[in-house]
Design a protein around this motif. Sequence first.
Motif, short mmCIF file in Angstrom:
data_model
loop_
_atom_site.label_atom_id
_atom_site.label_comp_id
_atom_site.label_asym_id
_atom_site.label_seq_id
_atom_site.Cartn_x
_atom_site.Cartn_y
_atom_site.Cartn_z
N VAL A 1 43.22 37.30 42.14
CA VAL A 1 43.49 36.50 40.94
C VAL A 1 43.95 35.10 41.34
O VAL A 1 43.46 34.08 40.82
N THR B 1 37.54 26.69 36.84
CA THR B 1 36.59 26.50 35.75
C THR B 1 35.28 27.27 35.97
O THR B 1 34.35 27.13 35.18
N TYR C 1 34.58 39.86 39.73
CA TYR C 1 34.68 38.60 38.99
C TYR C 1 33.37 38.31 38.24
O TYR C 1 32.31 38.81 38.60
N TYR D 1 34.96 30.84 38.00
CA TYR D 1 34.99 32.29 38.07
C TYR D 1 36.24 32.84 37.38
O TYR D 1 37.32 32.24 37.46
N LYS D 2 36.08 33.99 36.75
CA LYS D 2 37.20 34.68 36.10
C LYS D 2 37.23 36.13 36.58
O LYS D 2 36.19 36.75 36.78
N GLU E 1 42.03 31.47 40.68
CA GLU E 1 42.73 30.45 39.89
C GLU E 1 42.88 29.15 40.68
O GLU E 1 42.74 28.06 40.12
#
Length: 270
Positions: free
Chosen positions: A255, A264, A112, A266-267, A259
Amino acid sequence: MKKLLSLLLVLSLILAACGKSDKGADGQQTEEKKDIKVASHIPPMTDMLELVKPLMEKDGYNMEIVHVSDNVQPNQMLKDKEVDANFFQHPPYMELFNEANDANLVVVQHVYDAPLGLYSTTYNSVEEIPDGATIAIPNDTSNIARSLKLMETGGLIKLKEGVGIDATQKDIIENPKDLKILEVDLLMLARSYEDVDAVTMLPAYAEPLGLNPAEHSLIEEGKSDFPISLIAREDNKDSAAIQALAKHLSGPEIVKFLEENFPTTYKPAF
């Protein structure tokens, strides 16, 4: 004849045992490793490891999460083969450890992205930061460079053209506000938050203070080359246990975890 039959029986048992094992890096027969130790120290990395631990068990692996207290132990333990992998760092940090310690740690899986942010208890924009202000940044080489690049992105300083992850304060060619840049141990940055004018922090250290880069950082880092990654050694990166862990750390469960818990912040980096 009885002695010959006994000898043949022993040989057959040895061959059968070898047939159930894998060859190690030195070409010797070794039993398949079903235990795996992974070093980490703070959320959300430890949370992600706990999340995939049952998945590893379903694959037949007993995963032990080894909790450490700083950012030095995980790499040294991995180099010394006290653990099989670690999960706490980005690739530039790993590369600098390799160079300094003649190590052969390698990236197995990006997991991530954790944006670096500039936070302040007093100021709401970089324009408000006054002349002579003190800004605290991490004191390890890769995060020094990353922090300086973030400050450059925000227009606070200018660096020599072409400097990358080796940038230091000596590479600052313009500092119009005469900012004082204080290098602090990564784990102490949160404690410095109220004692300086601003501080650069990763989300893992900003989150406990109620801060996240999307809402509170004075500078947006943008696309990052610093994904938090699963790290192993060159000699074990392709092992079945490490590859199973890499699969799960880049799976739908991670994932969903990101989410639901850090929408806002970690991706996924996979």
